[in-house]
Write an enzyme that holds these catalytic residues in place. Structure first.
Site, PDB file in Angstrom:
ATOM      1  N   HIS A  32       8.855   0.920  -0.132  1.00 21.25           N
ATOM      2  CA  HIS A  32       9.264   0.192  -1.334  1.00 21.25           C
ATOM      3  C   HIS A  32      10.707   0.550  -1.672  1.00 21.25           C
ATOM      4  O   HIS A  32      11.284   1.493  -1.118  1.00 21.25           O
ATOM      5  CB  HIS A  32       8.340   0.511  -2.509  1.00 21.25           C
ATOM      6  CG  HIS A  32       8.159   1.973  -2.787  1.00 21.25           C
ATOM      7  ND1 HIS A  32       9.190   2.803  -3.160  1.00 21.25           N
ATOM      8  CD2 HIS A  32       7.060   2.760  -2.745  1.00 21.25           C
ATOM      9  CE1 HIS A  32       8.731   4.022  -3.344  1.00 21.25           C
ATOM     10  NE2 HIS A  32       7.435   4.036  -3.081  1.00 21.25           N
TER      11      HIS A  32
HETATM   12  P1  TYD Z   1       2.778   4.965  -4.258  1.00 16.14           P
HETATM   13  O1  TYD Z   1       4.000   4.380  -4.886  1.00 16.14           O
HETATM   14  O2  TYD Z   1       1.979   4.067  -3.368  1.00 16.14           O
HETATM   15  O3  TYD Z   1       3.138   6.306  -3.460  1.00 16.14           O
HETATM   16  P2  TYD Z   1       4.194   6.507  -2.271  1.00 16.14           P
HETATM   17  O4  TYD Z   1       5.528   6.106  -2.765  1.00 16.14           O
HETATM   18  O5  TYD Z   1       4.129   7.951  -1.943  1.00 16.14           O
HETATM   19  O6  TYD Z   1       3.736   5.694  -1.087  1.00 16.14           O
HETATM   20  O7  TYD Z   1       1.858   5.525  -5.423  1.00 16.14           O
HETATM   21  C1  TYD Z   1       0.489   5.816  -5.237  1.00 16.14           C
HETATM   22  C2  TYD Z   1      -0.255   5.563  -6.534  1.00 16.14           C
HETATM   23  O8  TYD Z   1       0.189   6.467  -7.556  1.00 16.14           O
HETATM   24  C3  TYD Z   1      -0.037   4.164  -7.074  1.00 16.14           C
HETATM   25  O9  TYD Z   1      -1.271   3.723  -7.611  1.00 16.14           O
HETATM   26  C4  TYD Z   1       0.950   4.344  -8.198  1.00 16.14           C
HETATM   27  C5  TYD Z   1       0.647   5.745  -8.684  1.00 16.14           C
HETATM   28  N1  TYD Z   1       1.808   6.460  -9.227  1.00 16.14           N
HETATM   29  C6  TYD Z   1       1.852   6.760 -10.587  1.00 16.14           C
HETATM   30  O10 TYD Z   1       0.944   6.412 -11.364  1.00 16.14           O
HETATM   31  N2  TYD Z   1       2.930   7.457 -11.082  1.00 16.14           N
HETATM   32  C7  TYD Z   1       3.956   7.866 -10.291  1.00 16.14           C
HETATM   33  O11 TYD Z   1       4.916   8.504 -10.774  1.00 16.14           O
HETATM   34  C8  TYD Z   1       3.907   7.530  -8.878  1.00 16.14           C
HETATM   35  C9  TYD Z   1       5.027   7.950  -7.951  1.00 16.14           C
HETATM   36  C10 TYD Z   1       2.811   6.841  -8.399  1.00 16.14           C
END
Ligand code: TYD
Length: 143
Positions: free
Chosen positions: A56
């Site tokens: 992302h």
């Molecule tokens: P995600 O963005 O998919 O993680 P990564 O960037 O490591 O691949 O996030 C995983 C889950 O956690 C998603 O449901 C969003 C949630 N999340 C939060 O609630 N708060 C946060 O600060 C972050 C980074 C993720």
């Protein structure tokens, strides 16, 4: 006008270490060791080398990623054909990621603990999770 290559702004950082016979202590202060105030931290562990995380871009958030244990890699793309890969394998180094770069985290060692410092509180609306949309935004084809 000078064109700024955003990848030039993604960079490895080295933090001060206070080591003595008791062990190591690494210091990261907002606006001093990294270029933003820290609003949020989160950390990722229990991933392995079959996993790709991230995938992302963030419209508003800047990050610093530090493997406080183990190792992982981060690939950063600016959507204009430039990319860079960073190996995080030392607890006193990190990578600074500016806004609006596409990032993939992968090659996690089994003992990897990836600490992420963020400049913002969490807001899902500032995430771009579709690579084609990211390309359109950075190339000015949509907002
Ligand atoms: P995600 O963005 O998919 O993680 P990564 O960037 O490591 O691949 O996030 C995983 C889950 O956690 C998603 O449901 C969003 C949630 N999340 C939060 O609630 N708060 C946060 O600060 C972050 C980074 C993720």
């Amino acid at each position: 006008m000078i064109a700024v290559n955003v990848l030039n702004l993604a960079q490895m950082l080295e933090f001060s270490q206070k080591g003595d016979e008791r062990g190591h202590l690494v210091i990261v202060e907002g606006m001093q060791d990294i270029p933003f105030e820290i609003k949020r931290i989160f950390y990722i562990y229990g991933s392995d080398n079959s996993v790709v995380r991230g995938q992302h871009a963030n419209r508003n958030s800047e990050f610093v990623l530090i493997n406080v244990a183990g190792s992982s890699k981060v690939k950063v793309k600016d959507g204009k054909g430039n990319e860079a890969e960073y190996l995080l394998n030392r607890a006193h180094t990190g990578v600074y990621l500016p806004k609006m770069v596409w990032k993939d985290m992968y090659d996690f060692s089994e003992d990897s603990v990836l600490l992420c410092l963020a400049s913002t509180h969490y807001d899902e609306n500032e995430y771009i999770r579709d690579y084609d949309e990211f390309l359109k935004v950075v190339n000015g084809e949509c907002e």
